[in-house]
Design a protein around this motif. Structure first.
Motif, PDB file in Angstrom:
ATOM      1  N   ASN A   1       0.956  -1.273  -0.168  1.00 48.89           N
ATOM      2  CA  ASN A   1       0.062   0.033  -0.097  1.00 48.89           C
ATOM      3  C   ASN A   1       0.859   1.319   0.091  1.00 48.89           C
ATOM      4  O   ASN A   1       0.279   2.244   0.169  1.00 48.89           O
ATOM      5  CB  ASN A   1      -0.787   0.029   1.387  1.00 48.89           C
ATOM      6  N   GLY A   2       2.125   1.061  -0.144  1.00 49.17           N
ATOM      7  CA  GLY A   2       2.821   2.460  -0.294  1.00 49.17           C
ATOM      8  C   GLY A   2       3.496   2.746   0.900  1.00 49.17           C
ATOM      9  O   GLY A   2       3.025   2.415   1.964  1.00 49.17           O
ATOM     10  N   GLY A   3       4.555   3.773   0.891  1.00 52.63           N
ATOM     11  CA  GLY A   3       4.907   4.300   1.911  1.00 52.63           C
ATOM     12  C   GLY A   3       6.147   5.457   1.711  1.00 52.63           C
ATOM     13  O   GLY A   3       6.394   5.511   0.667  1.00 52.63           O
ATOM     14  N   ALA A   4       6.738   6.139   2.616  1.00 52.05           N
ATOM     15  CA  ALA A   4       7.781   6.928   2.352  1.00 52.05           C
ATOM     16  C   ALA A   4       8.969   6.371   2.220  1.00 52.05           C
ATOM     17  O   ALA A   4       9.394   5.401   3.093  1.00 52.05           O
ATOM     18  CB  ALA A   4       7.637   8.223   3.399  1.00 52.05           C
ATOM     19  N   VAL A   5       9.922   7.002   1.325  1.00 52.02           N
ATOM     20  CA  VAL A   5      11.141   6.476   1.417  1.00 52.02           C
ATOM     21  C   VAL A   5      12.243   7.405   1.526  1.00 52.02           C
ATOM     22  O   VAL A   5      13.661   7.022   1.623  1.00 52.02           O
ATOM     23  CB  VAL A   5      11.398   5.741  -0.192  1.00 52.02           C
ATOM     24  N   GLY A   6      12.038   8.611   2.274  1.00 59.39           N
ATOM     25  CA  GLY A   6      12.702   9.642   2.585  1.00 59.39           C
ATOM     26  C   GLY A   6      13.199  10.432   1.414  1.00 59.39           C
ATOM     27  O   GLY A   6      12.783  10.315   0.136  1.00 59.39           O
ATOM     28  N   ARG A   7      13.751  11.542   2.062  1.00 56.94           N
ATOM     29  CA  ARG A   7      14.163  12.875   1.066  1.00 56.94           C
ATOM     30  C   ARG A   7      12.884  13.218   0.289  1.00 56.94           C
ATOM     31  O   ARG A   7      13.153  13.506  -0.768  1.00 56.94           O
ATOM     32  CB  ARG A   7      15.304  12.334  -0.017  1.00 56.94           C
ATOM     33  N   GLY A   8      11.915  13.282   0.797  1.00 59.01           N
ATOM     34  CA  GLY A   8      10.569  13.709   0.125  1.00 59.01           C
ATOM     35  C   GLY A   8       9.871  12.713  -0.762  1.00 59.01           C
ATOM     36  O   GLY A   8       8.862  12.932  -1.467  1.00 59.01           O
ATOM     37  N   ALA A   9      10.316  11.506  -1.043  1.00 56.63           N
ATOM     38  CA  ALA A   9       9.932  10.687  -1.999  1.00 56.63           C
ATOM     39  C   ALA A   9       9.186   9.610  -1.283  1.00 56.63           C
ATOM     40  O   ALA A   9       9.094   9.386  -0.240  1.00 56.63           O
ATOM     41  CB  ALA A   9      11.082   9.931  -2.861  1.00 56.63           C
ATOM     42  N   LEU A  10       8.123   9.138  -2.291  1.00 60.16           N
ATOM     43  CA  LEU A  10       7.049   8.410  -1.677  1.00 60.16           C
ATOM     44  C   LEU A  10       6.912   7.025  -2.814  1.00 60.16           C
ATOM     45  O   LEU A  10       6.984   7.248  -3.803  1.00 60.16           O
ATOM     46  CB  LEU A  10       5.698   8.952  -1.414  1.00 60.16           C
ATOM     47  N   ALA A  11       6.844   5.861  -2.071  1.00 58.82           N
ATOM     48  CA  ALA A  11       6.680   4.676  -2.797  1.00 58.82           C
ATOM     49  C   ALA A  11       5.348   4.310  -2.977  1.00 58.82           C
ATOM     50  O   ALA A  11       4.436   4.291  -2.060  1.00 58.82           O
ATOM     51  CB  ALA A  11       7.174   3.561  -2.204  1.00 58.82           C
TER      52      ALA A  11
ATOM     53  N   VAL B   1      12.300  -3.431 -14.203  1.00 59.03           N
ATOM     54  CA  VAL B   1      13.391  -3.328 -15.125  1.00 59.03           C
ATOM     55  C   VAL B   1      13.950  -2.029 -15.330  1.00 59.03           C
ATOM     56  O   VAL B   1      14.886  -1.786 -15.942  1.00 59.03           O
ATOM     57  CB  VAL B   1      13.061  -4.055 -16.468  1.00 59.03           C
ATOM     58  N   VAL B   2      13.009  -0.782 -15.125  1.00 55.95           N
ATOM     59  CA  VAL B   2      13.413   0.571 -15.434  1.00 55.95           C
ATOM     60  C   VAL B   2      13.522   1.289 -14.125  1.00 55.95           C
ATOM     61  O   VAL B   2      14.419   2.260 -14.292  1.00 55.95           O
ATOM     62  CB  VAL B   2      12.091   1.017 -16.225  1.00 55.95           C
ATOM     63  N   GLY B   3      13.287   0.873 -13.057  1.00 60.61           N
ATOM     64  CA  GLY B   3      13.566   1.472 -11.744  1.00 60.61           C
ATOM     65  C   GLY B   3      13.186   2.986 -11.767  1.00 60.61           C
ATOM     66  O   GLY B   3      13.766   3.773 -11.778  1.00 60.61           O
ATOM     67  N   PRO B   4      11.940   3.144 -12.026  1.00 65.29           N
ATOM     68  CA  PRO B   4      11.403   4.615 -11.969  1.00 65.29           C
ATOM     69  C   PRO B   4      11.488   5.337 -10.331  1.00 65.29           C
ATOM     70  O   PRO B   4      11.388   4.717  -9.416  1.00 65.29           O
ATOM     71  CB  PRO B   4       9.894   4.487 -12.284  1.00 65.29           C
ATOM     72  N   GLY B   5      11.818   6.446 -10.627  1.00 64.29           N
ATOM     73  CA  GLY B   5      12.250   7.369  -9.278  1.00 64.29           C
ATOM     74  C   GLY B   5      13.278   7.069  -8.531  1.00 64.29           C
ATOM     75  O   GLY B   5      14.273   6.710  -8.734  1.00 64.29           O
ATOM     76  N   GLU B   6      12.883   6.543  -7.381  1.00 63.74           N
ATOM     77  CA  GLU B   6      13.838   6.042  -6.335  1.00 63.74           C
ATOM     78  C   GLU B   6      13.853   4.674  -6.192  1.00 63.74           C
ATOM     79  O   GLU B   6      14.724   4.160  -5.572  1.00 63.74           O
ATOM     80  CB  GLU B   6      13.384   6.702  -4.859  1.00 63.74           C
TER      81      GLU B   6
END
Length: 246
Positions: A149-159, A175-180
């Motif tokens: 259900n997602g969560g914070a990953v630090g530095r203002g980014a969200l999963a 395979v592309v690794g979007p964002g963080e």
């Protein structure tokens, strides 16, 4: 002209085959050129303001040359692109293009330079739920949460939550690794298993009652504690009030 009355002309027979092939290739070439021009025009109209008309990048957006079809397809399919404001983190929203338009933009960007991952294939039915669970817990849960259900990953980014992601989108993200998110080199069976587990999370019945969105046991425990203590305080207050009344 005997051939005009149903008789075979050996010269016409020898010429008609190659001539028909050439005409067919010309027609296909015209259609292909028209489709390629339409793909480029769509890219220029909706993407060039950030990535440049030649997709080489600008100060508002990176170069797309060599990123591969999976990256372009993922960003467009999940509605993360195009961005209204290049300074904000891309977030999932309804896609701005239909399937044919997405495929056209992918073709155009891919034609500018080789490189990057291809659009992956995925078959959750052939996956192993047990293997998918172990891989998800080890590699995905630290950011996306135990229930995806997602969560914070630090530095203002969200999963983000994976509840709206399709099987293809989950496989593309690996395979592309979007964002963080890092790029994962899973084997095909492992990809199928992870996707199968995520889909199972979304459709698995909750036998423990209300799950408050499946955010995990710790938040659910706090809610239970708050409701329980609040009820106890209310009951004590009511009892005390009645005893004070004459």
């Amino acid at each position: 002209m005997p051939w005009a009355y149903g008789y075979d002309d050996p010269i016409l027979t020898r010429v008609s085959g190659p001539l028909g092939l050439v005409l067919g290739l010309l027609v296909l070439g015209v259609f292909a050129a028209g489709a390629a021009a339409a793909d480029r025009d769509r890219f220029v109209a909706r993407c060039a303001s950030c990535h440049g008309s030649d997709a080489a990048g600008t100060e508002d957006g990176p170069s797309l040359i060599g990123v591969g079809p999976a990256m372009v397809d993922f960003q467009l399919r999940t509605g993360r692109m195009p961005l209204a404001d290049p300074g904000v983190q891309p977030k999932r929203k309804p896609p701005a293009f239909d399937e044919a338009e997405i495929a056209g933009i992918v073709r155009y960007v891919t034609s500018l330079g080789p490189g990057g991952p291809s659009i992956p294939s995925v078959d959750p039915v052939s996956g192993d739920l047990s293997l998918g669970q172990s891989l998800f817990v080890a590699n995905c849960a630290p950011c996306h949460g135990a229930t995806a259900n997602g969560g914070a990953v630090g530095r203002g980014a969200l999963a983000p939550s994976l509840s709206l992601a399709s099987s293809l989108e989950i496989a593309e993200a690996m395979v592309v690794g979007p964002g963080e998110m890092p790029v994962f080199a899973f084997e095909q069976h492992e990809v199928d298993s992870i996707v199968a587990f995520v889909e199972d999370l979304e459709h698995r019945p909750d036998r423990g009652g209300a799950d408050i969105g499946g955010v995990g046991p710790v938040p659910e425990g706090f809610v239970a504690w708050g409701v329980g203590m609040g009820s106890c305080i209310a009951i004590v207050w009511l009892i005390g009030r009645r005893r004070r009344e004459p």
